[in-house]
Design a protein around this motif. Structure first.
Motif, PDB file in Angstrom:
ATOM      1  N   ASN A   1      -6.021  -2.335   8.180  1.00  4.87           N
ATOM      2  CA  ASN A   1      -4.850  -1.595   8.659  1.00  4.87           C
ATOM      3  C   ASN A   1      -4.166  -0.928   7.463  1.00  4.87           C
ATOM      4  OD1 ASN A   1      -2.354  -0.738   9.638  1.00  4.87           O
ATOM      5  ND2 ASN A   1      -2.049  -2.555  10.913  1.00  4.87           N
ATOM      6  N   LYS A   2      -4.184   0.395   7.426  1.00  5.92           N
ATOM      7  CA  LYS A   2      -3.616   1.109   6.280  1.00  5.92           C
ATOM      8  C   LYS A   2      -2.099   0.987   6.191  1.00  5.92           C
ATOM      9  CE  LYS A   2      -7.113   4.548   5.159  1.00  5.92           C
ATOM     10  NZ  LYS A   2      -7.402   5.989   4.971  1.00  5.92           N
ATOM     11  N   HIS A   3      -1.476   0.510   7.250  1.00  5.87           N
ATOM     12  CA  HIS A   3      -0.026   0.320   7.197  1.00  5.87           C
ATOM     13  C   HIS A   3       0.342  -0.977   6.477  1.00  5.87           C
ATOM     14  CE1 HIS A   3       0.497   3.712   9.905  1.00  5.87           C
ATOM     15  NE2 HIS A   3      -0.434   3.187  10.684  1.00  5.87           N
ATOM     16  N   VAL A   4      -0.619  -1.883   6.330  1.00  5.41           N
ATOM     17  CA  VAL A   4      -0.406  -3.116   5.570  1.00  5.41           C
ATOM     18  C   VAL A   4      -0.723  -2.817   4.112  1.00  5.41           C
ATOM     19  CG1 VAL A   4      -1.132  -5.509   5.229  1.00  5.41           C
ATOM     20  CG2 VAL A   4      -0.977  -4.570   7.547  1.00  5.41           C
ATOM     21  N   THR A   5       0.224  -3.073   3.235  1.00  5.31           N
ATOM     22  CA  THR A   5       0.046  -2.714   1.827  1.00  5.31           C
ATOM     23  C   THR A   5      -0.656  -3.820   1.047  1.00  5.31           C
ATOM     24  OG1 THR A   5       2.153  -3.659   1.089  1.00  5.31           O
ATOM     25  CG2 THR A   5       2.202  -1.401   1.956  1.00  5.31           C
ATOM     26  N   ASN A   6      -1.205  -3.435  -0.086  1.00  6.48           N
ATOM     27  CA  ASN A   6      -1.820  -4.418  -0.979  1.00  6.48           C
ATOM     28  C   ASN A   6      -0.787  -5.412  -1.498  1.00  6.48           C
ATOM     29  OD1 ASN A   6      -4.242  -3.115  -0.642  1.00  6.48           O
ATOM     30  ND2 ASN A   6      -4.157  -2.013  -2.584  1.00  6.48           N
ATOM     31  N   GLU A   7       0.424  -4.931  -1.704  1.00 13.84           N
ATOM     32  CA  GLU A   7       1.492  -5.816  -2.172  1.00 13.84           C
ATOM     33  C   GLU A   7       1.810  -6.881  -1.123  1.00 13.84           C
ATOM     34  OE1 GLU A   7       1.265  -2.323  -4.517  1.00 13.84           O
ATOM     35  OE2 GLU A   7       1.548  -2.490  -2.337  1.00 13.84           O
ATOM     36  N   GLN A   8       1.772  -6.498   0.149  1.00  7.82           N
ATOM     37  CA  GLN A   8       2.010  -7.471   1.211  1.00  7.82           C
ATOM     38  C   GLN A   8       0.901  -8.520   1.254  1.00  7.82           C
ATOM     39  OE1 GLN A   8       2.400  -4.608   4.424  1.00  7.82           O
ATOM     40  NE2 GLN A   8       4.578  -5.048   4.656  1.00  7.82           N
ATOM     41  N   LEU A   9      -0.335  -8.094   1.053  1.00  8.96           N
ATOM     42  CA  LEU A   9      -1.450  -9.044   1.043  1.00  8.96           C
ATOM     43  C   LEU A   9      -1.305 -10.050  -0.099  1.00  8.96           C
ATOM     44  CD1 LEU A   9      -4.424  -6.655   1.861  1.00  8.96           C
ATOM     45  CD2 LEU A   9      -3.746  -8.640   3.209  1.00  8.96           C
ATOM     46  N   LEU A  10      -0.946  -9.567  -1.267  1.00  6.29           N
ATOM     47  CA  LEU A  10      -0.747 -10.476  -2.397  1.00  6.29           C
ATOM     48  C   LEU A  10       0.417 -11.427  -2.135  1.00  6.29           C
ATOM     49  CD1 LEU A  10      -1.298  -8.101  -5.462  1.00  6.29           C
ATOM     50  CD2 LEU A  10      -2.706 -10.074  -4.816  1.00  6.29           C
ATOM     51  N   ALA A  11       1.476 -10.896  -1.525  1.00 10.32           N
ATOM     52  CA  ALA A  11       2.643 -11.734  -1.241  1.00 10.32           C
ATOM     53  C   ALA A  11       2.307 -12.831  -0.227  1.00 10.32           C
ATOM     54  CB  ALA A  11       3.794 -10.874  -0.727  1.00 10.32           C
ATOM     55  N   MET A  12       1.431 -12.521   0.738  1.00  8.44           N
ATOM     56  CA  MET A  12       1.021 -13.531   1.723  1.00  8.44           C
ATOM     57  C   MET A  12       0.418 -14.750   1.036  1.00  8.44           C
ATOM     58  SD  MET A  12      -0.933 -11.269   4.622  1.00  8.44           S
ATOM     59  CE  MET A  12      -0.239  -9.738   5.242  1.00  8.44           C
ATOM     60  N   SER A  13      -0.371 -14.497   0.009  1.00  5.20           N
ATOM     61  CA  SER A  13      -1.081 -15.589  -0.665  1.00  5.20           C
ATOM     62  C   SER A  13      -0.145 -16.491  -1.458  1.00  5.20           C
ATOM     63  CB  SER A  13      -2.153 -15.020  -1.601  1.00  5.20           C
ATOM     64  OG  SER A  13      -1.556 -14.356  -2.709  1.00  5.20           O
ATOM     65  N   LYS A  14       1.109 -16.056  -1.623  1.00  7.67           N
ATOM     66  CA  LYS A  14       2.056 -16.818  -2.442  1.00  7.67           C
ATOM     67  C   LYS A  14       3.202 -17.418  -1.632  1.00  7.67           C
ATOM     68  CE  LYS A  14       0.929 -13.741  -6.287  1.00  7.67           C
ATOM     69  NZ  LYS A  14       1.404 -12.669  -7.189  1.00  7.67           N
ATOM     70  N   VAL A  15       3.113 -17.334  -0.299  1.00  6.06           N
ATOM     71  CA  VAL A  15       4.173 -17.894   0.547  1.00  6.06           C
ATOM     72  C   VAL A  15       4.150 -19.418   0.441  1.00  6.06           C
ATOM     73  CG1 VAL A  15       4.917 -18.233   2.933  1.00  6.06           C
ATOM     74  CG2 VAL A  15       4.237 -15.963   2.155  1.00  6.06           C
ATOM     75  N   PRO A  16       5.280 -20.048   0.119  1.00  6.85           N
ATOM     76  CA  PRO A  16       5.303 -21.515   0.018  1.00  6.85           C
ATOM     77  C   PRO A  16       5.426 -22.172   1.389  1.00  6.85           C
ATOM     78  CG  PRO A  16       7.455 -20.623  -0.539  1.00  6.85           C
ATOM     79  CD  PRO A  16       6.555 -19.436  -0.306  1.00  6.85           C
ATOM     80  N   PHE A  17       5.016 -23.408   1.463  1.00  8.37           N
ATOM     81  CA  PHE A  17       5.052 -24.166   2.712  1.00  8.37           C
ATOM     82  C   PHE A  17       6.463 -24.218   3.303  1.00  8.37           C
ATOM     83  CE2 PHE A  17       6.000 -28.376   4.541  1.00  8.37           C
ATOM     84  CZ  PHE A  17       5.226 -28.311   5.693  1.00  8.37           C
ATOM     85  N   GLU A  18       7.457 -24.388   2.453  1.00  8.04           N
ATOM     86  CA  GLU A  18       8.838 -24.539   2.924  1.00  8.04           C
ATOM     87  C   GLU A  18       9.327 -23.325   3.711  1.00  8.04           C
ATOM     88  OE1 GLU A  18       7.769 -27.237  -0.089  1.00  8.04           O
ATOM     89  OE2 GLU A  18       7.800 -25.031  -0.201  1.00  8.04           O
TER      90      GLU A  18
END
Length: 236
Positions: A105-122
């Protein structure tokens, strides 16, 4: 020396005929050529829920990132974890739905993908009050395929243990909201898949990934994006 005529004669054995060598079998020629189909990434205004999953290549060679970059390694890790869940909803696995709705999906940015990988459990933990409400209405919520499907998607992109995520968020994959009268486990797989994807985007939005609902559903608001999801809309 005896003359030749007086020597005893021993006839030679008849020659044994030998079989003619057989010609080596000719190697089979595969006349079928595998042409690489060109992939076209376009902006789609209607949901891909009712379409067969489109095959999408992994990070190598795509417009996202080279395999040896931080983003490429992050995406490959997500995809490897997504492959561990064999559950399907309306023909989609967690991997195929993620590829089509998020990765391609071109509307999803690379920055968003990287941020997903860093979301903490809390940031994803539903809390004891929500857990109690969900389990009161749907005691077997954690056992349902739609819940396990949704957990698999979130676990794969964040790296958070799936069992830990399931224990903390039994509402994942449930249609509606725990703080409203509308909370149930959808029966149809189309609605289950829609709910799974919306929970995926909306939970990450709540965890700080701004713009993800809008990228997938066209609107950022939680309620409005849920309506778009329920009626089969989307931007992928």
């Amino acid at each position: 020396m005896d003359p030749i005529s007086r020597r005893s004669f021993s006839p030679l054995p008849a020659p044994v005929p030998t079989a003619a060598p057989r010609p080596a079998p000719q190697a089979a020629v595969n006349g079928t050529s595998n042409a690489n189909a060109a992939q076209t990434l376009g902006h789609v205004h209607k949901s891909g829920f009712d379409a067969a999953p489109r095959p999408v290549k992994a990070a190598q060679g795509t417009w996202r990132a080279p395999a040896d970059s931080e983003l490429g390694r992050t995406i490959n890790g997500m995809l490897e974890r997504l492959k561990q869940c064999p559950i399907t909803l309306k023909g989609d696995t967690p991997e195929s739905l993620f590829r089509r709705a998020i990765l391609d999906n071109k509307h999803v940015t690379n920055e968003q993908l990287l941020a997903m990988s860093k979301v903490p459990f809390e940031k994803l933990d539903s809390g004891p009050e929500t857990r109690a409400k969900v389990l009161e209405k749907i005691p077997n919520a954690r056992e349902l395929p739609v819940h396990q499907f949704t957990v698999a998607m979130l676990s794969a992109v964040t790296g958070i243990d799936a069992q830990k995520l399931s224990e903390a968020c039994p509402d994942l994959g449930m249609t509606g909201a725990p703080n409203t009268p509308l909370l149930y486990a959808a029966k149809g797989e189309r609605m289950q898949r829609s709910t799974a994807l919306h929970d995926f985007t909306d939970y990450l939005r709540g965890a700080g990934i701004q713009g993800l609902n809008k990228a997938v559903w066209g609107v950022e608001n939680r309620v409005l994006s849920a309506i778009v999801s329920a009626v089969g809309g989307g931007r992928y």
